[in-house]
Design a protein around this motif. Structure first.
Motif, PDB file in Angstrom:
ATOM      1  N   TRP A 175      54.046  44.305  34.854  1.00  0.00           N
ATOM      2  CA  TRP A 175      53.127  44.958  35.786  1.00  0.00           C
ATOM      3  C   TRP A 175      52.365  46.115  35.137  1.00  0.00           C
ATOM      4  O   TRP A 175      51.225  46.395  35.505  1.00  0.00           O
ATOM      5  CB  TRP A 175      53.871  45.423  37.040  1.00  0.00           C
ATOM      6  CG  TRP A 175      54.180  44.285  37.983  1.00  0.00           C
ATOM      7  CD1 TRP A 175      55.411  43.845  38.352  1.00  0.00           C
ATOM      8  CD2 TRP A 175      53.234  43.438  38.665  1.00  0.00           C
ATOM      9  NE1 TRP A 175      55.296  42.783  39.220  1.00  0.00           N
ATOM     10  CE2 TRP A 175      53.979  42.515  39.429  1.00  0.00           C
ATOM     11  CE3 TRP A 175      51.837  43.374  38.706  1.00  0.00           C
ATOM     12  CZ2 TRP A 175      53.374  41.529  40.227  1.00  0.00           C
ATOM     13  CZ3 TRP A 175      51.231  42.401  39.497  1.00  0.00           C
ATOM     14  CH2 TRP A 175      51.994  41.491  40.244  1.00  0.00           C
ATOM     15  N   ASN A 176      52.987  46.785  34.188  1.00  0.00           N
ATOM     16  CA  ASN A 176      52.241  47.834  33.481  1.00  0.00           C
ATOM     17  C   ASN A 176      51.032  47.243  32.774  1.00  0.00           C
ATOM     18  O   ASN A 176      49.939  47.812  32.807  1.00  0.00           O
ATOM     19  CB  ASN A 176      53.149  48.550  32.478  1.00  0.00           C
ATOM     20  CG  ASN A 176      53.794  49.783  33.089  1.00  0.00           C
ATOM     21  OD1 ASN A 176      53.137  50.532  33.816  1.00  0.00           O
ATOM     22  ND2 ASN A 176      55.065  49.991  32.815  1.00  0.00           N
ATOM     23  N   LYS A 194      49.511  44.479  33.642  1.00  0.00           N
ATOM     24  CA  LYS A 194      48.565  43.999  34.649  1.00  0.00           C
ATOM     25  C   LYS A 194      47.812  45.156  35.307  1.00  0.00           C
ATOM     26  O   LYS A 194      46.626  45.023  35.618  1.00  0.00           O
ATOM     27  CB  LYS A 194      49.294  43.166  35.713  1.00  0.00           C
ATOM     28  CG  LYS A 194      49.840  41.848  35.175  1.00  0.00           C
ATOM     29  CD  LYS A 194      48.746  41.000  34.533  1.00  0.00           C
ATOM     30  CE  LYS A 194      49.275  39.690  33.996  1.00  0.00           C
ATOM     31  NZ  LYS A 194      48.246  38.977  33.195  1.00  0.00           N
ATOM     32  N   LEU A 195      48.483  46.279  35.529  1.00  0.00           N
ATOM     33  CA  LEU A 195      47.794  47.428  36.123  1.00  0.00           C
ATOM     34  C   LEU A 195      46.725  47.958  35.174  1.00  0.00           C
ATOM     35  O   LEU A 195      45.650  48.389  35.599  1.00  0.00           O
ATOM     36  CB  LEU A 195      48.798  48.539  36.481  1.00  0.00           C
ATOM     37  CG  LEU A 195      49.713  48.252  37.681  1.00  0.00           C
ATOM     38  CD1 LEU A 195      50.752  49.355  37.841  1.00  0.00           C
ATOM     39  CD2 LEU A 195      48.908  48.111  38.974  1.00  0.00           C
ATOM     40  N   ALA A 196      47.020  47.890  33.878  1.00  0.00           N
ATOM     41  CA  ALA A 196      46.024  48.294  32.885  1.00  0.00           C
ATOM     42  C   ALA A 196      44.855  47.309  32.903  1.00  0.00           C
ATOM     43  O   ALA A 196      43.682  47.700  32.866  1.00  0.00           O
ATOM     44  CB  ALA A 196      46.660  48.367  31.501  1.00  0.00           C
ATOM     45  N   ALA A 197      45.183  46.022  33.009  1.00  0.00           N
ATOM     46  CA  ALA A 197      44.138  44.989  33.062  1.00  0.00           C
ATOM     47  C   ALA A 197      43.269  45.161  34.304  1.00  0.00           C
ATOM     48  O   ALA A 197      42.049  44.996  34.256  1.00  0.00           O
ATOM     49  CB  ALA A 197      44.771  43.598  33.037  1.00  0.00           C
ATOM     50  N   LEU A 198      43.896  45.528  35.412  1.00  0.00           N
ATOM     51  CA  LEU A 198      43.142  45.771  36.650  1.00  0.00           C
ATOM     52  C   LEU A 198      42.181  46.945  36.454  1.00  0.00           C
ATOM     53  O   LEU A 198      41.024  46.893  36.871  1.00  0.00           O
ATOM     54  CB  LEU A 198      44.116  46.039  37.810  1.00  0.00           C
ATOM     55  CG  LEU A 198      43.517  46.501  39.142  1.00  0.00           C
ATOM     56  CD1 LEU A 198      42.523  45.493  39.694  1.00  0.00           C
ATOM     57  CD2 LEU A 198      44.619  46.766  40.175  1.00  0.00           C
ATOM     58  N   GLY A 199      42.656  47.994  35.801  1.00  0.00           N
ATOM     59  CA  GLY A 199      41.813  49.156  35.526  1.00  0.00           C
ATOM     60  C   GLY A 199      40.593  48.776  34.699  1.00  0.00           C
ATOM     61  O   GLY A 199      39.475  49.194  35.011  1.00  0.00           O
ATOM     62  N   TYR A 244      39.316  45.779  34.415  1.00  0.00           N
ATOM     63  CA  TYR A 244      38.480  44.883  35.225  1.00  0.00           C
ATOM     64  C   TYR A 244      37.586  45.690  36.166  1.00  0.00           C
ATOM     65  O   TYR A 244      36.389  45.443  36.278  1.00  0.00           O
ATOM     66  CB  TYR A 244      39.355  43.898  36.013  1.00  0.00           C
ATOM     67  CG  TYR A 244      38.557  43.097  37.007  1.00  0.00           C
ATOM     68  CD1 TYR A 244      37.774  42.015  36.586  1.00  0.00           C
ATOM     69  CD2 TYR A 244      38.531  43.449  38.346  1.00  0.00           C
ATOM     70  CE1 TYR A 244      36.992  41.314  37.487  1.00  0.00           C
ATOM     71  CE2 TYR A 244      37.755  42.751  39.262  1.00  0.00           C
ATOM     72  CZ  TYR A 244      36.987  41.681  38.819  1.00  0.00           C
ATOM     73  OH  TYR A 244      36.208  40.995  39.713  1.00  0.00           O
ATOM     74  N   LEU A 245      38.171  46.694  36.822  1.00  0.00           N
ATOM     75  CA  LEU A 245      37.401  47.504  37.774  1.00  0.00           C
ATOM     76  C   LEU A 245      36.316  48.316  37.070  1.00  0.00           C
ATOM     77  O   LEU A 245      35.232  48.542  37.604  1.00  0.00           O
ATOM     78  CB  LEU A 245      38.352  48.453  38.534  1.00  0.00           C
ATOM     79  CG  LEU A 245      39.255  47.787  39.589  1.00  0.00           C
ATOM     80  CD1 LEU A 245      40.323  48.757  40.064  1.00  0.00           C
ATOM     81  CD2 LEU A 245      38.445  47.281  40.778  1.00  0.00           C
ATOM     82  N   GLU A 246      36.635  48.752  35.865  1.00  0.00           N
ATOM     83  CA  GLU A 246      35.667  49.525  35.096  1.00  0.00           C
ATOM     84  C   GLU A 246      34.433  48.676  34.761  1.00  0.00           C
ATOM     85  O   GLU A 246      33.302  49.143  34.844  1.00  0.00           O
ATOM     86  CB  GLU A 246      36.327  50.005  33.807  1.00  0.00           C
ATOM     87  CG  GLU A 246      35.694  51.239  33.220  1.00  0.00           C
ATOM     88  CD  GLU A 246      36.522  51.741  32.021  1.00  0.00           C
ATOM     89  OE1 GLU A 246      35.920  51.964  30.968  1.00  0.00           O
ATOM     90  OE2 GLU A 246      37.751  51.877  32.188  1.00  0.00           O
ATOM     91  N   ASN A 249      33.613  45.895  36.418  1.00  0.00           N
ATOM     92  CA  ASN A 249      33.042  45.336  37.658  1.00  0.00           C
ATOM     93  C   ASN A 249      33.202  46.330  38.803  1.00  0.00           C
ATOM     94  O   ASN A 249      33.959  46.081  39.736  1.00  0.00           O
ATOM     95  CB  ASN A 249      33.763  44.027  38.012  1.00  0.00           C
ATOM     96  CG  ASN A 249      33.732  43.024  36.898  1.00  0.00           C
ATOM     97  OD1 ASN A 249      32.797  42.235  36.763  1.00  0.00           O
ATOM     98  ND2 ASN A 249      34.758  43.031  36.060  1.00  0.00           N
ATOM     99  N   PRO A 250      32.506  47.471  38.751  1.00  0.00           N
ATOM    100  CA  PRO A 250      32.741  48.516  39.751  1.00  0.00           C
ATOM    101  C   PRO A 250      32.319  48.091  41.174  1.00  0.00           C
ATOM    102  O   PRO A 250      31.572  47.167  41.329  1.00  0.00           O
ATOM    103  CB  PRO A 250      31.912  49.697  39.262  1.00  0.00           C
ATOM    104  CG  PRO A 250      30.930  49.146  38.298  1.00  0.00           C
ATOM    105  CD  PRO A 250      31.501  47.868  37.757  1.00  0.00           C
TER     106      PRO A 250
END
Lengths: 107, 142
Positions: A92-93, A95-100, A102-104, A106-107
């Motif tokens: 999950w660490n 994946k949470l980094a990957a989510l960050g 991704y959001l950066e 695709n804001p």
């Protein structure tokens, strides 16, 4: 991801506060059932039931000394719990980094 | 050391945006795994791992923009994943809990167990036990 250890019975066994307390007590020294029952002010059947669950999970071991059954802690299965946690924590660490990221992008 | 996975991250984006990334199948595919996920209570979904059999899940809680929970069955072992989103001055504080359940069960039973677990897992094992566990010889779990 890496295979998850078969530790669900261990989780179940340590979910009850009383059983945690029993383990804690046994961590200090091995004890006969009667002494455990007295120390927790429980009936013999009640403490025996908890011990049966702990035995099934491999968290306690028993041996006979004369007419007494002595219980001792067998801490190895707790390793399964910490393995389970560290496997998913790592996953999950990442994946949470990957989510960050991704959001950066695709804001 | 803990007995459940509890993580937190802060993202400089509003909760609505983070919620989308957590619940939209296409977006999940970009950062988590390819999936057919839908944020509907009772919806059964799968997550395709790069290798190994897919993870199977069922949505058990949806509170749009705030809270999401689903079961997570991997190699026959079921656990529960819970996301909480909270708006902060910086954006969103996202917390994740991943907790085991005793047996494969969903619906009310799973929820009951989930709350029992939450209660139970908040109490950490005495340190002495962990020390012993760490000193114990390494056991290989197949």
């Amino acid at each position: 991801m890496a295979s998850v250890p078969a530790s669900i019975d261990v989780f179940a066994a340590i979910s009850a506060p009383t059983r945690r307390a029993i383990l804690s007590q046994l961590a200090e020294k091995e004890m006969p059932v009667l002494a455990l029952a007295e120390s927790f002010e429980m009936t013999l059947p009640a403490v025996s039931q908890h011990l049966a669950i702990l035995r099934e999970a491999g968290l306690v071991k028993v041996h006979k000394a004369g007419r007494q059954r002595i219980y001792r802690l067998s801490p190895e299965p707790l390793k399964a719990v910490s393995d389970w946690v560290s496997t998913y924590e790592k996953f999950w660490n990442e994946k949470l980094a990957a989510l960050g990221e991704y959001l950066e992008k695709n804001p | 050391m803990n007995e459940n996975v509890q993580l937190e991250a802060v993202y400089p984006h509003p909760p609505e945006r983070v919620w989308e990334a957590l619940t939209d199948a296409e977006q999940l595919g970009s950062w988590l795994m390819p999936t057919d996920f839908k944020p509907l209570i009772g919806f059964r979904f799968r997550l395709d791992q790069p290798s190994g059999s897919p993870i199977e899940g069922k949505v058990i809680e949806v509170e749009e923009g705030k809270r999401l929970a689903y079961t997570w069955k991997e190699e026959g072992e079921e656990s529960i994943v819970v996301w909480n989103l909270e708006a902060t001055s910086e954006g969103t504080r996202l917390t994740l809990e991943h907790v085991p359940v005793e047996e494969p069960a969903v619906t009310c039973l799973a929820l009951n167990m989930y709350f029992n677990w939450r209660y139970a897992l908040r109490r950490s094992l005495p340190r002495a036990l962990w020390r012993l566990a760490l000193q114990a010889p390494l056991v290989v779990f197949a």
